[in-house]
Scaffold this motif. Structure first.
Motif, mmCIF file in Angstrom:
data_model
loop_
_atom_site.group_PDB
_atom_site.id
_atom_site.type_symbol
_atom_site.label_atom_id
_atom_site.label_comp_id
_atom_site.label_asym_id
_atom_site.label_seq_id
_atom_site.Cartn_x
_atom_site.Cartn_y
_atom_site.Cartn_z
ATOM 1 N N ALA A 1 65.450 -4.755 57.184
ATOM 2 C CA ALA A 1 66.578 -4.591 58.112
ATOM 3 C C ALA A 1 67.730 -3.919 57.367
ATOM 4 O O ALA A 1 68.001 -4.222 56.207
ATOM 5 N N ARG A 2 68.414 -3.002 58.054
ATOM 6 C CA ARG A 2 69.529 -2.285 57.428
ATOM 7 C C ARG A 2 70.475 -1.781 58.506
ATOM 8 O O ARG A 2 70.151 -1.793 59.698
ATOM 9 N N LEU A 3 71.649 -1.312 58.075
ATOM 10 C CA LEU A 3 72.582 -0.674 58.992
ATOM 11 C C LEU A 3 72.229 0.804 59.152
ATOM 12 O O LEU A 3 71.813 1.457 58.188
ATOM 13 N N ALA A 4 72.389 1.309 60.343
ATOM 14 C CA ALA A 4 72.094 2.709 60.616
ATOM 15 C C ALA A 4 73.090 3.614 59.902
ATOM 16 O O ALA A 4 74.285 3.325 59.852
ATOM 17 N N THR A 5 72.592 4.711 59.367
ATOM 18 C CA THR A 5 73.459 5.729 58.776
ATOM 19 C C THR A 5 73.980 6.649 59.887
ATOM 20 O O THR A 5 73.540 6.577 61.042
ATOM 21 N N GLU A 6 74.914 7.532 59.539
ATOM 22 C CA GLU A 6 75.402 8.495 60.520
ATOM 23 C C GLU A 6 74.266 9.380 61.032
ATOM 24 O O GLU A 6 74.209 9.706 62.225
ATOM 25 N N GLU A 7 73.377 9.763 60.144
ATOM 26 C CA GLU A 7 72.234 10.581 60.561
ATOM 27 C C GLU A 7 71.363 9.821 61.561
ATOM 28 O O GLU A 7 70.942 10.378 62.581
ATOM 29 N N LEU B 1 72.302 7.433 63.594
ATOM 30 C CA LEU B 1 73.033 7.307 64.852
ATOM 31 C C LEU B 1 72.979 8.595 65.656
ATOM 32 O O LEU B 1 72.901 8.576 66.891
ATOM 33 N N ARG B 2 73.005 9.720 64.971
ATOM 34 C CA ARG B 2 72.910 11.001 65.678
ATOM 35 C C ARG B 2 71.528 11.154 66.323
ATOM 36 O O ARG B 2 71.411 11.602 67.476
ATOM 37 N N TYR B 3 70.479 10.803 65.583
ATOM 38 C CA TYR B 3 69.138 10.881 66.160
ATOM 39 C C TYR B 3 69.013 9.984 67.387
ATOM 40 O O TYR B 3 68.355 10.343 68.373
ATOM 41 N N LEU B 4 69.633 8.816 67.332
ATOM 42 C CA LEU B 4 69.526 7.849 68.416
ATOM 43 C C LEU B 4 70.591 8.044 69.488
ATOM 44 O O LEU B 4 70.688 7.229 70.417
ATOM 45 N N ASP B 5 71.390 9.092 69.343
ATOM 46 C CA ASP B 5 72.407 9.440 70.327
ATOM 47 C C ASP B 5 73.382 8.287 70.570
ATOM 48 O O ASP B 5 73.678 7.904 71.706
ATOM 49 N N ASP C 1 80.981 5.453 65.248
ATOM 50 C CA ASP C 1 81.951 4.483 64.742
ATOM 51 C C ASP C 1 81.587 3.040 65.072
ATOM 52 O O ASP C 1 82.380 2.128 64.851
ATOM 53 N N VAL C 2 80.378 2.808 65.592
ATOM 54 C CA VAL C 2 79.951 1.450 65.932
ATOM 55 C C VAL C 2 78.741 1.091 65.072
ATOM 56 O O VAL C 2 77.692 1.727 65.176
ATOM 57 N N PRO C 3 78.834 0.081 64.199
ATOM 58 C CA PRO C 3 77.696 -0.304 63.351
ATOM 59 C C PRO C 3 76.499 -0.756 64.199
ATOM 60 O O PRO C 3 76.671 -1.481 65.183
ATOM 61 N N ARG C 4 75.318 -0.322 63.816
ATOM 62 C CA ARG C 4 74.096 -0.713 64.507
ATOM 63 C C ARG C 4 73.057 -1.146 63.486
ATOM 64 O O ARG C 4 72.906 -0.520 62.439
ATOM 65 N N ALA C 5 72.331 -2.196 63.825
ATOM 66 C CA ALA C 5 71.247 -2.660 62.956
ATOM 67 C C ALA C 5 69.962 -1.918 63.295
ATOM 68 O O ALA C 5 69.665 -1.670 64.470
ATOM 69 N N LEU C 6 69.224 -1.559 62.271
ATOM 70 C CA LEU C 6 67.918 -0.930 62.441
ATOM 71 C C LEU C 6 66.861 -1.741 61.712
ATOM 72 O O LEU C 6 67.135 -2.368 60.680
ATOM 73 N N LEU C 7 65.654 -1.705 62.258
ATOM 74 C CA LEU C 7 64.498 -2.256 61.560
ATOM 75 C C LEU C 7 63.680 -1.094 61.032
ATOM 76 O O LEU C 7 63.208 -0.258 61.807
ATOM 77 N N ASP C 8 63.532 -1.018 59.702
ATOM 78 C CA ASP C 8 62.680 -0.005 59.078
ATOM 79 C C ASP C 8 61.278 -0.574 58.894
ATOM 80 O O ASP C 8 61.111 -1.661 58.331
ATOM 81 N N ILE C 9 60.295 0.156 59.385
ATOM 82 C CA ILE C 9 58.893 -0.219 59.199
ATOM 83 C C ILE C 9 58.270 0.853 58.326
ATOM 84 O O ILE C 9 57.986 1.964 58.777
ATOM 85 N N ASP C 10 58.100 0.537 57.069
ATOM 86 C CA ASP C 10 57.568 1.474 56.080
ATOM 87 C C ASP C 10 56.061 1.261 56.011
ATOM 88 O O ASP C 10 55.587 0.220 55.559
ATOM 89 N N GLU C 11 55.309 2.253 56.437
ATOM 90 C CA GLU C 11 53.864 2.101 56.638
ATOM 91 C C GLU C 11 53.097 3.147 55.852
ATOM 92 O O GLU C 11 53.432 4.329 55.884
ATOM 93 N N ALA D 1 62.023 3.709 62.335
ATOM 94 C CA ALA D 1 63.323 3.040 62.393
ATOM 95 C C ALA D 1 63.612 2.720 63.852
ATOM 96 O O ALA D 1 63.665 3.622 64.689
ATOM 97 N N ALA D 2 63.779 1.425 64.154
ATOM 98 C CA ALA D 2 63.923 0.994 65.544
ATOM 99 C C ALA D 2 65.206 0.200 65.729
ATOM 100 O O ALA D 2 65.601 -0.595 64.867
ATOM 101 N N LEU D 3 65.850 0.406 66.875
ATOM 102 C CA LEU D 3 66.999 -0.414 67.249
ATOM 103 C C LEU D 3 66.539 -1.837 67.536
ATOM 104 O O LEU D 3 65.406 -2.068 67.974
ATOM 105 N N THR D 4 67.434 -2.794 67.309
ATOM 106 C CA THR D 4 67.030 -4.202 67.399
ATOM 107 C C THR D 4 67.746 -4.991 68.481
ATOM 108 O O THR D 4 67.408 -6.151 68.701
#
Length: 263
Positions: free
Chosen positions: A208-214, A216-220, A224-234, A250-253
């Protein structure tokens, strides 16, 4: 492929199912079972759905009643369906989410309530290039070894909820497409069909991590709002234990989760 008495299944024409059926050469009741299971996993027949009578299923699949009966018995024994006296045969919702036979076409992203999400794929970027240090380590390659790379978004209900970075060693698949238009949506299916490279194992690491600016842009999303992401490294492996594909999802939670079920 069949038991010697019945013809191949021809009632359905879905490309993925026809491919799996023709290639895997499984007994007929196993083919029927996988088709029923695929409908359940992909949400076509969701939890609580009452299946048609076995005679009707036999007609739909173009097989004998005995074949349907055997497939249904196996699915009942595995807990996927259950028989109710007055209702009939009902989907339980306890689907084997990590079955290798389903891994070729299925992402395990669910709603918070546990319902499987069926998303659409949009390819954003694709190229052939040298492997980065991280990719080289994961795929056991020299740095700058040639790889195919793609970036794709997963769209659910009109908005991106997940994105994937996919890397394939060109040493295993030198003809892997290079353009967005040609890139396969089902990577494992393409590798199996074109090169006989069969998925045999998958290793995953979840962070689990905070989304980077990049991100957030991909996810539209607002920057300026922190979002948690789940990284699944496979990293997946073929039958010779060679790294086959490296993926990083990388998925929104807030509204979705990742479910692991082991049977």
């Amino acid at each position: 492929m069949v038991d010697g008495h019945e013809p191949p299944i021809t009632a359905e024409t879905d490309e993925d199912e026809a491919f799996d059926t023709g290639l895997m050469r499984k007994p007929l009741h196993e083919q029927v079972k996988e088709r029923i299971l695929r409908r359940i996993i992909l949400g076509t027949w969701g939890e609580g759905f009452v299946l048609p009578p076995e005679t009707e299923l036999a007609r739909q699949f173009g097989v004998s009643y005995g074949t349907i009966r055997r497939a249904m018995t196996d699915l009942t024994a595995s807990g996927v369906i259950m028989r109710r006296r007055k209702t009939g045969t009902v989907v339980t919702g306890r689907t084997p989410h990590h079955s290798m036979s389903q891994f070729y076409q299925y992402y395990r992203l669910h709603t918070i309530e546990g319902r499987l999400v069926s998303s659409n794929t949009v390819l954003v970027d694709a190229c052939h290039r040298g492997a980065t240090l991280d990719e080289a380590e994961r795929l056991e390659l020299p740095v700058n070894a040639p790889v195919a790379y793609m970036l794709r978004l997963r769209i659910y209900e009109g908005r991106p909820v997940m994105f994937d970075r996919v890397t394939v060693p060109l040493s295993l698949a030198p003809d892997f497409p290079v353009t967005i238009e040609e890139m396969p949506t089902l990577v494992y299916k393409w590798l199996l069909e074109r090169h006989g490279l069969r998925l045999a194992a998958v290793r995953e690491k979840l962070v689990a991590r905070l989304a980077t600016e990049e991100d957030l842009r991909y996810l539209d999303l607002p920057l300026d709002v922190p979002r948690a992401l789940l990284d699944i490294d496979e990293v997946s492996y073929d039958s010779m234990n060679r790294p086959l594909v490296a993926m990083r999802h990388a998925a929104l939670t807030e509204d979705h989760c990742y479910i692991t079920e082991i049977r």
